[in-house]
Design a protein around this motif. Structure first.
Motif, PDB file in Angstrom:
ATOM      1  N   ILE A   1       1.558  41.978  30.965  1.00  6.48           N
ATOM      2  CA  ILE A   1       2.587  42.828  30.368  1.00  6.48           C
ATOM      3  C   ILE A   1       3.334  43.540  31.495  1.00  6.48           C
ATOM      4  N   ARG A   2       4.657  43.359  31.535  1.00  6.45           N
ATOM      5  CA  ARG A   2       5.470  43.987  32.582  1.00  6.45           C
ATOM      6  C   ARG A   2       5.751  45.445  32.253  1.00  6.45           C
ATOM      7  N   SER A   3       6.051  45.729  30.990  1.00 12.83           N
ATOM      8  CA  SER A   3       6.391  47.098  30.612  1.00 12.83           C
ATOM      9  C   SER A   3       6.155  47.297  29.120  1.00 12.83           C
ATOM     10  N   LEU A   4       5.964  48.572  28.742  1.00 19.01           N
ATOM     11  CA  LEU A   4       5.751  48.961  27.343  1.00 19.01           C
ATOM     12  C   LEU A   4       6.636  50.171  27.036  1.00 19.01           C
ATOM     13  N   PRO A   5       7.968  49.994  27.095  1.00 20.04           N
ATOM     14  CA  PRO A   5       8.861  51.134  26.886  1.00 20.04           C
ATOM     15  C   PRO A   5       8.799  51.647  25.450  1.00 20.04           C
ATOM     16  N   THR A   6       8.864  52.963  25.327  1.00 25.92           N
ATOM     17  CA  THR A   6       8.812  53.570  23.996  1.00 25.92           C
ATOM     18  C   THR A   6       9.577  54.875  23.980  1.00 25.92           C
ATOM     19  N   THR A   7      10.103  55.206  22.811  1.00 21.38           N
ATOM     20  CA  THR A   7      10.717  56.500  22.549  1.00 21.38           C
ATOM     21  C   THR A   7      10.261  56.960  21.178  1.00 21.38           C
ATOM     22  N   VAL A   8       9.890  58.237  21.073  1.00 23.21           N
ATOM     23  CA  VAL A   8       9.522  58.776  19.770  1.00 23.21           C
ATOM     24  C   VAL A   8      10.031  60.207  19.662  1.00 23.21           C
ATOM     25  N   GLU A   9      10.462  60.569  18.468  1.00 20.12           N
ATOM     26  CA  GLU A   9      10.857  61.931  18.134  1.00 20.12           C
ATOM     27  C   GLU A   9      10.168  62.293  16.826  1.00 20.12           C
ATOM     28  N   TRP A  10       9.409  63.381  16.841  1.00 15.30           N
ATOM     29  CA  TRP A  10       8.574  63.700  15.688  1.00 15.30           C
ATOM     30  C   TRP A  10       8.513  65.210  15.479  1.00 15.30           C
ATOM     31  N   SER A  11       8.025  65.617  14.289  1.00 14.48           N
ATOM     32  CA  SER A  11       7.845  67.040  13.997  1.00 14.48           C
ATOM     33  C   SER A  11       6.846  67.206  12.867  1.00 14.48           C
TER      34      SER A  11
END
Length: 256
Positions: free
Chosen positions: A107-117
């Motif tokens: 696996i070269r990369s595991l990009p992620t974005t999350v916005e939560w509340s």
């Protein structure tokens, strides 16, 4: 998986995944998932109302809803209320990225974005990424040889699994540009590594999760060439509290 500090030594939790029977499937975009393993597949993601610890609740309920696309990811939310043993997890509400399993070393990369509340803070829960790995590429996605958790916050004095009698982290580190307290211990035979945000919530989080594996390879001898990544998920483990709403306005993750 985790336990409260008071029960760390004795707590061996049931796996996150639906270990018994097939989950029920919902297809309507706005349908609520309210049964124990109610499931929806949407836009390359799995969404699961995973009430794996419901047997320890004296009362309560939970419903999870797909709220629509968010960029190349999804938005979802869940409303829950649980009473009972304050030291046991009742559920893990999560969305997981669908992907072809491969070795962590490939696996070269595991990009992620999350916005939560959360709309309240008077409850016991965490908010965390959860990843299992195994030497067996066909292993069930409910456990593994290793578990990597990334806790963006914890509420109500809960703690991750740790072998430390004092509950202390083994290190304080910076990974992917964020500060973490690192804990480790065992859930049965499975080695668990938990990176825990030390000072308040990371409500908006963008990172390459491969950097956490890179840290474990360098500092903890994690055997990346022998381990297949089984599942890549984000959500909240609920203990007690509510009624309360957990909202994720965006969760996006990729496996490259």
């Amino acid at each position: 998986m985790l336990s409260s500090l008071a029960t760390i030594a004795a707590f061996v939790a049931v796996a996150h995944g639906a270990a018994t029977g097939l989950p029920s499937r919902t297809t309507a975009a706005d349908a609520a998932l309210c049964s124990q393993y109610a499931y929806q597949s949407v836009n390359g993601y799995d969404l699961l109302n995973n009430l794996w610890g419901i047997s320890t609740a004296t009362s309560g309920s939970q419903c999870t809803t797909y709220d629509g696309p968010a960029g190349s990811g999804i938005a979802f939310s869940s409303t829950w209320t649980w009473q009972g043993d304050q030291n046991t997890v009742k559920s893990y509400i999560y969305a997981g990225r669908q992907f072809q399993r491969k070795k962590v070393s490939d696996i070269r990369s595991l990009p992620t974005t999350v916005e939560w509340s959360y709309n309240r803070t008077d409850h016991r829960a965490n908010v965390a990424y959860d990843i299992f790995t195994s030497t067996d590429p066909d292993h069930a996605n409910s456990s593994g040889d290793f578990e990597l958790m990334i806790w963006l916050h914890r509420y109500g004095g809960i703690w991750p699994i740790t072998s430390s009698s004092t509950g202390s982290p083994i290190a304080t580190v910076t990974v992917a540009g964020y500060s973490w307290d690192l804990y480790t211990g065992y859930n049965g035979a499975m080695r668990v590594y938990s990176f825990v945000a030390p000072n308040g919530p990371y409500n908006s989080f963008t990172a390459d999760v491969k950097e956490f594996f890179n840290y474990l390879v360098k500092n903890e001898s994690f055997p990346e060439s022998q381990q297949y990544m089984l599942i890549y998920q984000f959500g909240t483990e609920a203990f007690v509290g509510g009624p309360i709403k957990f909202g994720v306005s965006k969760f996006q993750a990729e496996v490259n």
